[in-house]
Design a protein around this motif. Structure first.
Motif, PDB file in Angstrom:
ATOM      1  N   PHE A 433       0.852  -1.187   0.000  1.00 43.94           N
ATOM      2  CA  PHE A 433       0.000   0.000   0.000  1.00 43.94           C
ATOM      3  C   PHE A 433       0.891   1.240   0.000  1.00 43.94           C
ATOM      4  O   PHE A 433       2.026   1.201   0.474  1.00 43.94           O
ATOM      5  CB  PHE A 433      -0.931   0.017   1.215  1.00 43.94           C
ATOM      6  N   ALA A 439      -2.271   5.629   6.072  1.00 45.18           N
ATOM      7  CA  ALA A 439      -2.508   4.524   5.143  1.00 45.18           C
ATOM      8  C   ALA A 439      -2.609   3.187   5.876  1.00 45.18           C
ATOM      9  O   ALA A 439      -3.447   2.349   5.546  1.00 45.18           O
ATOM     10  CB  ALA A 439      -1.397   4.464   4.093  1.00 45.18           C
ATOM     11  N   PHE A 443      -5.808   0.645   5.972  1.00 47.02           N
ATOM     12  CA  PHE A 443      -5.691  -0.763   5.607  1.00 47.02           C
ATOM     13  C   PHE A 443      -6.308  -1.647   6.694  1.00 47.02           C
ATOM     14  O   PHE A 443      -7.085  -2.562   6.407  1.00 47.02           O
ATOM     15  CB  PHE A 443      -4.223  -1.134   5.404  1.00 47.02           C
ATOM     16  N   TYR A 465       6.377   2.658  -0.597  1.00 47.21           N
ATOM     17  CA  TYR A 465       5.283   1.706  -0.415  1.00 47.21           C
ATOM     18  C   TYR A 465       5.523   0.891   0.854  1.00 47.21           C
ATOM     19  O   TYR A 465       6.638   0.459   1.140  1.00 47.21           O
ATOM     20  CB  TYR A 465       5.153   0.763  -1.613  1.00 47.21           C
ATOM     21  N   TYR A 491      -5.893  -2.879  -2.336  1.00 46.77           N
ATOM     22  CA  TYR A 491      -4.460  -3.048  -2.166  1.00 46.77           C
ATOM     23  C   TYR A 491      -3.991  -4.311  -2.891  1.00 46.77           C
ATOM     24  O   TYR A 491      -4.583  -5.379  -2.727  1.00 46.77           O
ATOM     25  CB  TYR A 491      -4.106  -3.168  -0.686  1.00 46.77           C
ATOM     26  N   CYS A 493      -2.113  -7.710  -3.566  1.00 42.26           N
ATOM     27  CA  CYS A 493      -1.684  -8.719  -2.596  1.00 42.26           C
ATOM     28  C   CYS A 493      -1.194  -9.964  -3.315  1.00 42.26           C
ATOM     29  O   CYS A 493      -1.548 -10.229  -4.464  1.00 42.26           O
ATOM     30  CB  CYS A 493      -2.806  -9.067  -1.624  1.00 42.26           C
TER      31      CYS A 493
END
Length: 507
Positions: A433, A439, A443, A465, A491, A493
């Motif tokens: 992310f 952030a 999340f 990131y 996001y 993954c």
């Protein structure tokens, strides 16, 4: 060894031969640091010398005073690295052989630099003192001339030229000069000149807590030998200070400051922010001391000078420096927090953190009733750490403040996790992310409450990131719904459930 009187040192410094190899290093303002500590901080940039250290001044001055016969036989020295480079460069300039005995703990950067200058490197012992004893043995066997790194009048005088330059470069008031101490050659030379010319200027010595032989010696009134020395600041890792340097330091130095590793790391960062240069630990001692000194004495508006005496830093040590600088600057607090192992408690805890930047978040399911979370939070003042802990406790989360716990900082933060018998139906994912304020909390808030988090690992590495490792317990009958949840998540993954590393160490 014949001891020079105080007036002799003034003459020796004024007539020292250093500029065949050394430059007159700049005296530069540290503007950002000055604003933060409320004083005028100047840096004497000895890290800009040709060998990135002040040591070539004393080495060359000593060797330039040797006879032709002595130079023809060659020289030998013991050094943790910077004096070694000074001797090797001086030997190349004077056309003589140089044998350099260095501790095996010397950073490879310094070893390679000495070899590149033509020095014959011999590695022996774990500290300077160990290398010194071996060098004395080789000196007698080969009839070489020993160039001592600090306990020699010519070496001391060479280092004293730094003080001569400081007074020439800054003619206005100077309240104090902060000088790193290993064996004492630098501070002996600086103090000899300052006290002869401007005795009102305070000369303050700086050592690390684990290499404070000079501080202990001055307190005891005699030289004290340490059994062991810390090796982080390898340039000042000396078990026993010199006879002459002890005499001069005891007589001339006004005060001492002792700093720890975290303070030194923070000082390296401070200098980088002001100069975009990276000092070695010994080179940052003076800056660390200024920060501690101004905070302790509540002084404002003073002119304070730190001699940044070296920049021979191994690149791979930067990771440790960056990690510990936040503690030295009191910008990160660490906690062990216990939360109920029940739905919603994880999110409730995250809401308590609020807008604060999370620097680290580690958790592994290990108990059916309680969850133990290792969390790092960015702070701006040291007293915030206790306030945050009290706030967690007021809301029912048992909390231990680990900010000053060495075990937590050095080891446990990397060891949270492992296998768990409770992690049934666990699937493992790596998420990426954008590393922006808030952030991580966004999340965490996006994770669906229907599936239990059994593992969580995050560490802010300063990248653009963030990367998170999450274990989520997903019953097999929920596979389709869980996939829909992942598809809707904003996001990227990667599932790592079948990764052999996961199965070997975490499953």
């Amino acid at each position: 060894m014949a001891r020079a009187t105080h007036p002799d040192y003034l003459k020796k410094i004024l007539t020292a031969r250093v500029y065949d190899v050394a430059i007159e290093s700049p005296l530069e303002p540290a503007r950002s640091l000055s604003r933060r500590v409320g004083n005028h901080v100047l840096l004497k940039r000895e890290d800009q010398q040709p060998v990135f250290s002040f040591k070539l001044r004393g080495a060359y001055n000593k060797m330039a005073h040797l006879t032709k016969e002595q130079l023809a036989r060659g020289v030998i020295c013991a050094s943790a690295g910077n004096h070694a480079q000074g001797v090797a460069l001086s030997a190349r300039r004077l056309g003589c052989r140089a044998v350099i005995v260095m501790p095996v703990t010397t950073p490879k950067l310094k070893i390679d630099a000495v070899a590149a200058l033509g020095g014959e490197v011999v590695l022996q012992g774990d500290s300077y003192s160990d290398a010194y004893q071996h060098a004395l043995t080789l000196q007698q066997a080969d009839e070489l001339t020993f160039v001592h790194p600090f306990d020699d009048p010519d070496v001391i005088a060479g280092q004293g030229t730094i003080a001569m330059e400081i007074l020439r470069q800054h003619e206005g008031p100077i309240d104090a000069i902060f000088v790193a101490i290993g064996g004492g050659g630098l501070i002996s030379g600086v103090a000899s000149y300052i006290k002869a010319v401007r005795p009102e200027i305070r000369v303050i010595g700086v050592q690390t807590r684990d290499s404070d032989a000079m501080v202990r010696s001055v307190k005891a009134g005699k030289r004290v030998q340490l059994n062991d020395v810390g090796l982080f600041s390898d340039g000042t890792a000396v078990k026993l200070v010199g006879e002459e340097t002890f005499r001069l330091t005891r007589k001339l130095v006004d005060d001492f400051v002792v700093v720890d590793t975290d303070e030194v790391c923070a000082a390296i960062k401070d200098v980088f922010q002001d100069t975009r240069s990276i000092l070695e630990p010994a080179g940052a001692l003076g800056v660390a001391a200024i920060k501690q000194y101004t905070a302790t004495h509540k002084c404002k508006g003073q002119t304070l000078i730190a001699i940044t005496c070296g920049a021979n830093m191994n690149f791979d040590r930067l990771r440790f420096v960056a990690e510990r600088a936040e503690f030295g600057e009191q910008r990160e607090a660490l906690y062990a927090v216990t939360i109920p192992e029940e739905r919603g408690s994880f999110k409730r805890f995250c809401e308590l953190i609020g807008p604060r930047a999370v620097t680290e978040f580690n958790y592994r399911i290990s108990d059916a009733d309680e969850a133990h979370v290792f969390v790092g939070i960015a702070i701006s003042r040291r007293d915030e750490a206790d306030k945050i802990a009290r706030n967690f406790q007021r809301h029912g989360f048992a909390t231990v403040n680990l900010t000053d716990d060495e075990l937590a900082k050095e080891h446990v933060r990397h060891m949270v996790g492992g296998r768990s018998d409770l992690a049934l139906d666990e699937r493992l994912f790596r998420f990426v992310f954008p590393e922006r304020p808030g952030a991580l909390m966004r999340f965490l808030s996006s994770l669906h409450p229907d599936w239990n988090i059994s593992l969580f690992h995050y560490r802010n590495q300063g990248a653009d990131y963030g990367r998170i490792l999450v274990g989520i317990q997903v019953p097999r009958g929920d596979a389709k719904a869980f996939q829909a949840f992942l598809d809707a998540l904003a996001y990227p993954c990667t599932e790592e459930t079948d990764n052999p590393v996961y199965r070997l160490f975490l499953r």
